[in-house]
Design an enzyme around this catalytic site. Structure first.
Site, PDB file in Angstrom:
ATOM      1  N   HIS A 111       1.459  -1.553   0.256  1.00 15.00           N
ATOM      2  CA  HIS A 111       0.167  -0.159  -0.467  1.00 15.00           C
ATOM      3  C   HIS A 111       0.780   1.183  -0.319  1.00 15.00           C
ATOM      4  O   HIS A 111       1.279   1.538   0.924  1.00 15.00           O
ATOM      5  CB  HIS A 111      -0.894   0.293   1.469  1.00 15.00           C
ATOM      6  CG  HIS A 111      -2.045   1.202   1.207  1.00 15.00           C
ATOM      7  ND1 HIS A 111      -3.382   1.134   1.009  1.00 15.00           N
ATOM      8  CD2 HIS A 111      -1.581   2.677   1.332  1.00 15.00           C
ATOM      9  CE1 HIS A 111      -3.663   1.798   0.338  1.00 15.00           C
ATOM     10  NE2 HIS A 111      -3.066   2.900   0.921  1.00 15.00           N
ATOM     11  N   CYS A 112       1.037   1.495  -1.223  1.00  9.85           N
ATOM     12  CA  CYS A 112       1.585   2.606  -0.824  1.00  9.85           C
ATOM     13  C   CYS A 112       0.977   4.458  -0.491  1.00  9.85           C
ATOM     14  O   CYS A 112       0.061   4.848  -1.597  1.00  9.85           O
ATOM     15  CB  CYS A 112       2.186   3.332  -2.386  1.00  9.85           C
ATOM     16  SG  CYS A 112       3.125   4.808  -3.297  1.00  9.85           S
ATOM     17  N   PRO A 113       1.132   4.955   0.242  1.00  8.36           N
ATOM     18  CA  PRO A 113       1.126   6.680   1.208  1.00  8.36           C
ATOM     19  C   PRO A 113       1.070   6.872  -0.042  1.00  8.36           C
ATOM     20  O   PRO A 113       0.765   8.509  -0.152  1.00  8.36           O
ATOM     21  CB  PRO A 113       1.482   6.682   2.478  1.00  8.36           C
ATOM     22  CG  PRO A 113       2.821   6.590   2.212  1.00  8.36           C
ATOM     23  CD  PRO A 113       2.731   4.753   0.855  1.00  8.36           C
TER      24      PRO A 113
END
Length: 316
Positions: free
Chosen positions: A106-108
């Protein structure tokens, strides 16, 4: 020369923005409904105590599904939040609160899960952002040198040149390491999660279980048509729910022949069929013998009945 630089700049910029947009706004794919437990199975699972009864429910739900990976204890990978049997390489994202097919992370920075549906876009985003920063640093270099040799007019604009060069150079260094790492992942057909926790098959961990060789690994992400490789349009092979495997560890009940799917073995009676239940990635396995539907059904029955460790276990 100025016109060439201007055209190149806008090409890199447009490809960078396009791939970034696709990475952000492409919705992560979730397991199809066949992986979800039926209403009656969910009721049985909730009603029965943990033990053989729940094993039987999960065994019945998973016996016809193309799943080859297990939990650390050898159990079927089941998500009790989404109430589904997890497909291979699928993981539950605690941020999105749902299971994501072939989840990488999950890429912020893009506020989205990077997985099967947008992994190609994420790679292109890294590539074009790196080229964009390198182009800016290269074209700004001559003015950066003049800044230190007092070759520029004494105005406030010269500090903008210095800041632009440092920003582009620093982003280039960080992006090059990240892009290089993901290129290595593609060459090995791994995800970031699989690097930290290698996929577990029936009997033991196999960190190269999904690797089919460099060329096929590349095509699995970018597709068969090379004209789409450099464009942020979806061209990955498969449906995200099943993946061809290069099996190293075979079931002891099967004949002891090489289990790698890209080998030339004539044995069709192995646990992991040369073709998964879906034909969506069959071009990656064109150099292997096909398997008949009858033998497939027989083997699917073995998958459901021969594993005594089909217990429900939470796994992220």
């Amino acid at each position: 020369m100025g016109v060439v630089c201007l055209v190149a700049y806008h090409i890199f910029f447009m490809l960078f923005v396009w791939s970034y947009w696709k990475t952000i706004f492409t919705l992560p794919m979730n397991p199809s409904k066949e992986f979800h437990l039926s209403y009656s199975d969910k009721e049985s699972l909730e009603r029965e105590p943990r033990g053989e009864s729940q094993q039987e429910v999960l065994r019945r739900a998973a016996k016809d599904l193309p799943i080859y990976t297990r939990t650390m204890s050898g159990a079927i990978r089941y998500c009790d939040r989404c109430h589904l049997v997890k497909p291979d390489r699928c993981h539950h994202c605690s941020v999105c609160d749902k299971c994501i097919l072939k989840m990488d992370h999950h890429c912020p920075w893009v506020n989205n899960c990077v997985g099967f549906s947008n992994y190609k876009f994420f790679l292109l985003f890294l590539a074009y952002s790196l080229l964009y920063c390198l182009f800016i640093a290269a074209t700004d270099l001559q003015y950066f040198i003049k800044f230190w040799t007092n070759g520029l007019p004494d105005t406030q604009a010269k500090f903008h040149i210095m800041f632009l060069f440092f920003a582009a150079a620093m982003f280039s260094v960080s992006l090059s390491s990240l892009f290089g790492y993901h290129c290595w992942l593609v060459s090995k057909n791994k995800s970031t999660l699989e690097v930290f926790r290698a996929p577990i098959f029936r009997h033991r961990t196999d960190k190269n279980g999904f690797s089919l060789g460099f060329s096929k690994n590349l095509r699995q992400v970018f597709g068969d048509e090379k004209k789409y490789w450099l464009l942020p349009v979806f061209s990955s092979l498969g449906d995200g729910c099943s993946f061809p495997t290069c099996l190293v560890n075979q079931d002891p009940e099967q004949a002891s022949t090489p289990g790698c799917l890209n080998s030339t073995s004539k044995n069709e009676n192995h646990l992991f069929p040369a073709k998964p239940l879906r034909d969506s990635q069959s071009h990656l396995l064109t150099d292997t013998p096909s398997w008949s539907e009858n033998s497939a059904k027989a083997e699917k029955g073995k998958v459901g009945m021969s594993n005594p460790a089909l217990t429900m276990e939470n796994e992220t």
